[in-house]
Design an enzyme around this catalytic site. Structure first.
Site, PDB file in Angstrom:
ATOM      1  N   LEU A   1     -43.394  -3.804  72.955  1.00 15.79           N
ATOM      2  CA  LEU A   1     -42.630  -4.664  72.062  1.00 15.79           C
ATOM      3  C   LEU A   1     -42.629  -6.056  72.676  1.00 15.79           C
ATOM      4  O   LEU A   1     -42.597  -6.201  73.905  1.00 15.79           O
ATOM      5  CB  LEU A   1     -41.170  -4.197  71.922  1.00 15.79           C
ATOM      6  CG  LEU A   1     -40.842  -3.006  71.020  1.00 15.79           C
ATOM      7  CD1 LEU A   1     -39.336  -2.778  71.018  1.00 15.79           C
ATOM      8  CD2 LEU A   1     -41.342  -3.215  69.598  1.00 15.79           C
ATOM      9  N   ASP A   2     -42.639  -7.084  71.840  1.00 15.32           N
ATOM     10  CA  ASP A   2     -42.502  -8.443  72.351  1.00 15.32           C
ATOM     11  C   ASP A   2     -41.146  -8.597  73.041  1.00 15.32           C
ATOM     12  O   ASP A   2     -40.184  -7.882  72.724  1.00 15.32           O
ATOM     13  CB  ASP A   2     -42.593  -9.461  71.215  1.00 15.32           C
ATOM     14  CG  ASP A   2     -43.999  -9.577  70.652  1.00 15.32           C
ATOM     15  OD1 ASP A   2     -44.945  -9.199  71.367  1.00 15.32           O
ATOM     16  OD2 ASP A   2     -44.140 -10.043  69.506  1.00 15.32           O
TER      17      ASP A   2
END
Length: 331
Positions: free
Chosen positions: A136-137
Site C-alpha cells: 500500500l502507498d
C-alpha cells in the site's frame, strides 16, 4: 556531538553500466534516483559527488561504462509517524493489519525504523517471521495481509500476484459528484516522462487498467478547491497498476481529496516532502494525506482454502469529512 554529526553522512556508490554509455551524468542519475528532480540532481553533482579522477565531473559530462563514483548524502532524521496498527484478522497462519495513513510499508531513503516492516519485526513472537504479502502507498490506510511463516507468506504472495485471485475494495473521497451511481474506468496507464519520476498517466499504448466504481454517498462541504461537492466512492481494481485508482479517478474529473500528485497541483508532492507546503496548499488539499482506504480484502485462506473476507472501517480523518457532526459528537 561530532560522532553524531558524522554518523548522519553516508556515501552511495555507483558504477555506470554499458547501456548508459554516452548519457549525460545528470540524466544517468535522474534515471537511477527517480524521486529527485533534475535540478536537485545537478546540485548534488556539484556539491556532493566524490570521484578520484583527474578532472571534475559535471552534470553535462558524458558517462562511460565502468565509471565509478560516490555521492555523499546526509541522512535526515526520520519523519515522525504513527507506528501502531489495528488487527483486522488473525489466526495461526496469517495476520491482516489495518495500517494507519502515513506509515510506510517498507524502508525507503527517508524511513527505516518508522515502517510497518520494522514494527512487525518488533512484535513477532519468537519462532515466527511476519512478512507482508503485498503493498500500500504510505498515505493509503487500510488492510494488508501478512504471513506468519515463510511458506504461508509465499502462498499469499502468489495469490496476490494472480489476476482475480484476491478481491480488493477501496473507499475514496473525491471532488465532484459522478453522474452515474455505478461505472467502469477502462483506461490504459503508464509511467510518464515527468519530473516527478513516480507519476503515472493515461497513455494510449499503456498497460491495460480497469477499475469498477460505485458511488456510496454524495455530500457538500466548504472546501476551497473545485467547489463544495464531494463524494464517497467504492473502487474495485480489476487490474493492479501503480496508482491505478488515483489516476483513474483524476482522469475522469474526480481526483481524490488530498492527492498531492493527481490533485490540485503536483508540485505539492515535492513541497510536502521538503516541509514547505504553504497554507493555501494545505487548504486546497483539505486532508494531510490522500483520502484512500483499503476497506476490504477477500481471498482463499492459504492453508485451508476457505474464502476469507476482512473489512476495515473508514478511518477517523476520512469519517470526519464525511460525517462532521458524528465526529464532533464523538470528540
Amino acid at each position: 556531538m561530532e560522532k553524531e554529526s558524522e554518523a548522519q553522512i553516508y556515501e552511495v556508490a555507483f558504477c555506470v553500466e554499458p547501456n548508459y554509455a554516452g548519457w549525460r551524468l545528470d540524466r544517468y542519475l535522474a534515471e537511477k534516483i527517480r524521486r529527485l528532480s533534475r535540478t536537485r540532481i545537478q546540485r548534488i553533482i556539484r556539491e556532493d559527488l566524490v570521484w578520484e579522477g583527474p578532472r571534475q565531473l559535471k552534470p553535462s559530462t558524458p558517462v562511460w561504462p565502468g565509471l565509478t563514483f560516490r555521492l555523499r548524502r546526509r541522512r535526515d532524521p526520520e519523519p515522525v509517524c504513527e507506528r501502531d496498527f489495528g488487527v483486522a484478522y488473525e489466526d495461526e497462519d496469517i495476520l491482516v493489519v489495518d495500517k494507519p495513513a502515513g506509515l510506510p510499508v517498507h524502508p525507503t531513503a527517508r524511513y527505516f525504523h518508522h515502517t510497518l516492516t520494522a514494527v512487525l519485526r518488533e512484535r513477532q513472537p519468537q519462532g515466527e517471521k511476519w512478512d507482508i504479502a503485498h503493498r500500500l502507498d504510505r498515505e493509503t490506510s487500510g488492510l494488508l495481509a501478512c504471513g506468519k511463516r515463510p511458506e504461508i507468506t509465499r502462498r499469499l504472495k502468489d495469490l496476490f500476484s494472480r489476476a482475480g485471485a484476491v478481491r480488493k475494495e477501496y473507499l475514496a473521497l473525491v471532488h465532484g459528484w459522478p453522474e452515474e451511481d455505478e461505472f467502469r474506468i477502462d483506461l490504459p496507464l503508464a509511467l510518464l516522462d515527468h519530473p516527478l519520476k513516480v507519476k503515472m498517466g493515461v497513455v494510449p499504448d499503456g498497460k491495460e487498467a480497469l477499475t469498477l466504481v460505485r458511488v456510496e454517498a454524495r455530500f457538500e462541504r466548504d472546501v476551497p478547491w473545485r467547489g463544495p461537492k464531494l463524494a464517497l466512492v467504492r473502487c474495485i481494481p480489476v487490474t493492479g497498476r501503480q496508482h491505478q485508482i488515483r489516476v483513474h479517478l483524476a482522469a475522469i474529473g474526480h481526483p481524490i481529496v488530498g492527492d498531492k500528485i493527481y490533485g490540485p497541483c503536483d508540485r505539492y508532492f515535492v513541497d510536502f516532502a521538503e516541509g514547505r507546503l504553504d497554507e493555501q496548499a494545505r487548504a486546497e488539499l483539505v486532508l494531510e494525506r490522500h483520502a484512500l482506504h483499503a476497506a476490504v480484502l477477500a481471498f482463499p485462506h492459504p492453508r485451508t482454502g476457505e474464502t476469507l473476507r476482512v473489512e476495515a472501517p473508514l478511518p477517523a480523518d476520512m469519517n470526519a469529512l464525511l460525517l462532521p457532526e458524528a465526529s464532533t459528537a464523538s470528540g
